[in-house]
Design an enzyme around this catalytic site. Structure first.
Site, short mmCIF file in Angstrom:
data_model
loop_
_atom_site.label_atom_id
_atom_site.label_comp_id
_atom_site.label_asym_id
_atom_site.label_seq_id
_atom_site.Cartn_x
_atom_site.Cartn_y
_atom_site.Cartn_z
N VAL A 500 1.53 -0.54 -3.79
CA VAL A 500 1.86 -1.15 -2.45
C VAL A 500 0.51 -1.92 -1.98
CG1 VAL A 500 3.74 0.56 -1.92
CG2 VAL A 500 1.12 1.12 -1.21
N GLU A 501 0.83 -2.71 -0.95
CA GLU A 501 -0.16 -3.33 -0.30
C GLU A 501 -1.07 -4.11 -1.26
OE1 GLU A 501 -2.75 -2.32 2.96
OE2 GLU A 501 -0.96 -0.63 3.81
#
Length: 825
Positions: A500-501
């Site tokens: 993620v991110e």
């Protein structure tokens, strides 16, 4: 021989001036003085005059501005403009929104380490510490991660209420709007502590405080938006999420296919100007329970209702959950972590322009807004989560390895396990330092785009390595899920943080060095801006200044690289104490190496460099580990340079410098222009590679720290939840360590009696009774051994279940209603 002396003196004077970064005029004066001394001492006169003539010629060309600009600067500026790689709008915005902190020093080849050490020690306020000691501690005690992940697949209503009432969602909301108004450091500490007991709870609290409506409103919202939404977000009256990622726009967020058309429509009974949205988002944390949706989309104005531009660009908006046409509520199932995550879809969803974050004035500026907020969010949430998990894993696994015995010996005493424990402890120390340093950078007012990428990538990667070693050490304890398992869910959740991110592969190969080489370099950005300046005269002046600053910088780093390589970086002034001064000298060497490699790579590869992802990734590793070791040394000195922490510091440092040299070596061996790679090898590794991974003796010392109470272990454990309550198996195991160690001499005495004194009983309790009767142990020692037995069982035992307990709530027996419907389909 006398013929060579003037030329040798010429080279040595140049090397001295380059190493110390003296101005060109000083170089000329020093060189002429040295050559005059050679003349007077009897050096060959013709050779001395030739060397002096070269100095005069160089000085005449370079020190007279009109001559220099005409003969050198202007032609090079024309060439530079031709070869300068074009920057996309996306790249330009990313570079312009980031700021440069201490990481910029690492590209200089001569970092100002005192500047790093002079930064104030990160400190919580009394209010922030009270929040950690009070509400955060209480929330951790309420958490039963097994029930959250297996039974409810959600936080309990009591936990949801407690989070809202105590403003966990409002840590970044200013006090003026009813939030807590905490520092980035406090934000980091809260997430770290929650993550030490439940990644589901930490992500639930972390997301509203990182990239999301509150952060964006705080920076860009209109007065009306702030006044209405921020107080509601602070107390959990609104639960936020942010929709960025979609099926065709993952890490490449600028390719968002979701769109909005400017038009007129109905909103709350009024006919207003707005945007009609069509979007398809996935992987959106908190989406299933969110009441307020932040949305990124590309905005178009084909009818010119708000201006002359049709493709306005990426724009951000707020959508209440009940907005007509919004499809929300279904969930993804992220590797059994069961945090709230799901898709958001909508077709022809109308919102007024007043729902654009920042209003109509901020339309089309969404990518710049996201870049700034992504950098801040990426600096805290994921690194802090990694830090909490790694630190808890280190201390609990150390206790487990001391308590758990095989072949009559604590498993932590086996050399193979010692290696794993050392990796766990050393990496936990590094992760903790790196995550705290990046949060501190945010508090200093930086928008740390490069450090945030370093922290996100390396903290999550190292955390995955830590939990892998934890699972190896605890064996069967780790692979059987249940309330007694303190590591299994962390093992399952590790790939989530990696993904993620910004996926880690992309972060390493594109972002860290790709942004760092331009943003952090002391001259490249200045040269690029000068080359693109529409004012030709001013552009030439700026380019001239930057170009020759860059040339001197490159020569200096080449000289410094050779010098440090020849001397092993053992000579030279450095800050720190007697223990760390040698470490700072090594980092001086690697900083010079990095700066030299960056210049050579950009010079020889030009615009092709951004497509050489393997080279970029390796140079990114060098930058990352220099930054990481800087953070480690800063932490060590901030804590008073405790001698007890030196094994942890040494392990983390030597692990990093070994990886630095490995990355440099791989970059040079695979450099696209082979002769350049060979030349650079001679400059950087004149004696070959010398850095080694941490050795066995050091590993043994680190492992020993984790397996016994001591001040270094206690410092490593600071900020994680180790209260030995029913819902915290890791805390209970950690609490047993003191008693287990105290019982070891008695246990050895009992085992000796068991083997040689003829105890005939087979049952453990009966053996203890017999040992007391025979006088081998006292009644008090029997009690101590019985307690050891009980705490050992709690440490090593795993859970078992009735089959029905493990079945899904939707399961039906064969032949039942669900089974029949499946057959019919």
């Amino acid at each position: 021989m006398s013929i060579a002396i003037p030329f040798l003196a010429f080279l040595l004077a140049g090397a001295f001036a380059a190493y110390h970064r003296l101005r060109l005029a000083y170089w000329a004066a020093i060189t002429i003085t040295v050559l005059l001394a050679c003349w007077l001492l009897g050096a060959h006169p013709v050779a001395t005059l030739v060397a002096a003539s070269v100095v005069v010629l160089i000085a005449a060309v370079l020190l007279i501005p009109p001559v220099r600009k005409t003969l050198i600067t202007a032609p090079l500026l024309t060439f530079f403009r031709k070869v300068l790689p074009p920057l996309s709008q996306t790249e330009r915005i990313a570079l312009e929104t980031g700021s440069v902190g201490f990481e910029g020093e690492l590209f200089t080849g001569d970092p100002d380490w005192q500047k790093l050490l002079d930064y104030p020690k990160p400190q919580l306020t009394a209010e922030e510490q009270a929040f950690l000691d009070g509400p955060v501690e209480t929330l951790c005690g309420m958490i039963n991660d097994w029930e959250i992940t297996h039974v409810h697949a959600d936080l309990t209503p009591e936990i949801w209420d407690y989070i809202k009432v105590n403003k966990f969602f409002g840590m970044i909301v200013p006090k003026a709007y009813g939030g807590l108004g905490f520092s980035a450091l406090a934000h980091h500490k809260v997430i770290q502590k929650l993550a030490s007991v439940s990644s589901v709870v930490s992500s639930t609290v972390g997301v509203p405080n990182s990239l999301g409506p509150a952060e964006l409103l705080n920076h860009y919202g209109t007065t009306e938006q702030k006044d209405y939404y921020l107080p509601r977000l602070a107390v959990g009256q609104e639960i936020p999420c942010f929709g960025l990622t979609g099926p065709f726009a993952g890490s490449d967020a600028t390719s968002i296919p979701d769109y909005g058309i400017v038009c007129k429509g109905e909103w709350n009974g009024a006919h207003v100007l707005g945007v009609r949205l069509t979007f398809d988002k996935r992987y959106i944390t908190l989406a299933p329970v969110a009441t307020l949706i932040g949305l990124a989309f590309r905005m178009y104005d084909p009818d010119g209702l708000i201006g002359d531009t049709q493709d306005i660009g990426i724009t951000l908006a707020l959508l209440p959950r009940e907005t007509a046409g919004v499809e929300i509520g279904r969930r993804h199932f992220p590797l059994n972590s069961t945090f709230q995550n799901g898709p958001i879809r909508g077709k022809d969803v109308f919102i007024p322009l007043s729902q654009l974050i920042g209003g109509a004035e901020m339309a089309g500026k969404g990518w710049a807004m996201l870049n700034e907020c992504l950098a801040v969010g990426r600096s805290i949430t994921l690194p802090s989560t990694a830090s909490g998990g790694a630190k808890a894993g280190a201390v609990v696994t150390g206790a487990y390895a001391r308590i758990r015995k095989q072949f009559g010996l604590s498993v932590g005493r086996f050399e193979g396990v010692e290696e794993a424990l050392a990796r766990i402890g050393g990496k936990a120390y590094a992760i903790s330092a790196l995550s705290q340093a990046t949060a501190a950078a945010v508090d200093r007012g930086d928008v740390p785009s490069v450090p945030s990428a370093i922290a996100k990538y390396h903290c999550t990667s190292m955390s995955r390595e830590v939990i892998s070693d934890v699972m190896d050490v605890i064996g069967g304890k780790g692979i059987i899920l249940g309330p007694k398992n303190f590591a299994g869910r962390s093992w399952q959740a590790a790939p989530i943080a990696i993904t993620v991110e910004g996926a880690n592969i992309m972060t390493r190969s594109l972002l860290i060095f790709g942004q760092g080489a331009i943003l952090c370099h002391p001259w490249v950005m200045k040269e690029m801006k000068a080359a693109q300046d529409p004012d030709t005269r001013r552009g030439l002046e700026d380019f001239d200044r930057s170009l020759f600053g860059h040339i001197g910088f490159a020569i200096s780093n080449a000289v410094r690289s050779v010098w440090f390589g020849l001397t092993g970086a053992k000579i030279g002034a450095a800050p720190g104490d007697d223990y760390t001064r040698r470490y700072f000298r090594k980092l001086d060497r690697y900083s010079a190496n990095l700066a030299l490699m960056a210049d050579v790579s950009m010079l020889t590869l030009g615009g092709k460099l951004k497509f050489k992802e393997s080279l970029s990734g390796r140079l990114g590793d060098v930058l990352s580990h220099i930054y990481m070791t800087s953070a480690i040394l800063k932490r060590y000195h901030d804590e008073g340079a405790p001698q007890a922490d030196q094994p942890l510091l040494a392990w983390a440092f030597h692990d990093s410098v070994h990886k630095i040299e490995t990355a440099l070596s791989d970059a040079l061996r695979n450099f696209p222009i082979r002769p350049v790679g060979w030349l650079m090898w001679a400059l950087i590794f004149p004696w070959g590679r010398r850095a080694e991974a941490p050795g066995d003796r050091l590993c043994r010392r680190v492992a020993a720290l984790l397996m016994a109470p001591n001040e270094a272990r206690a410092r490593l454990a600071q900020g994680v939840f180790l209260t030995p309550c029913e819902n915290n198996p890791g805390g209970r195991i950690d609490s047993y360590l003191v008693k287990a160690i105290a019982a070891e001499p008695v246990e050895r005495k009992f085992l000796k009696a068991l083997k040689s004194k003829g105890i005939e009983a087979l049952d453990y309790a009966a053996q203890l009774d017999e040992a007391v009767r025979e006088g081998h142990i006292s009644a008090e020692e029997r009690r101590q051994l019985q307690e050891l037995r009980e705490l050992t069982l709690d440490t090593i035992n795993v859970d078992d279940f009735d089959t029905a307990e493990l079945r899904s709530a939707g399961y039906r027996e064969p032949g039942g209603v669900q089974d029949a419907s499946r057959e019919a389909a």
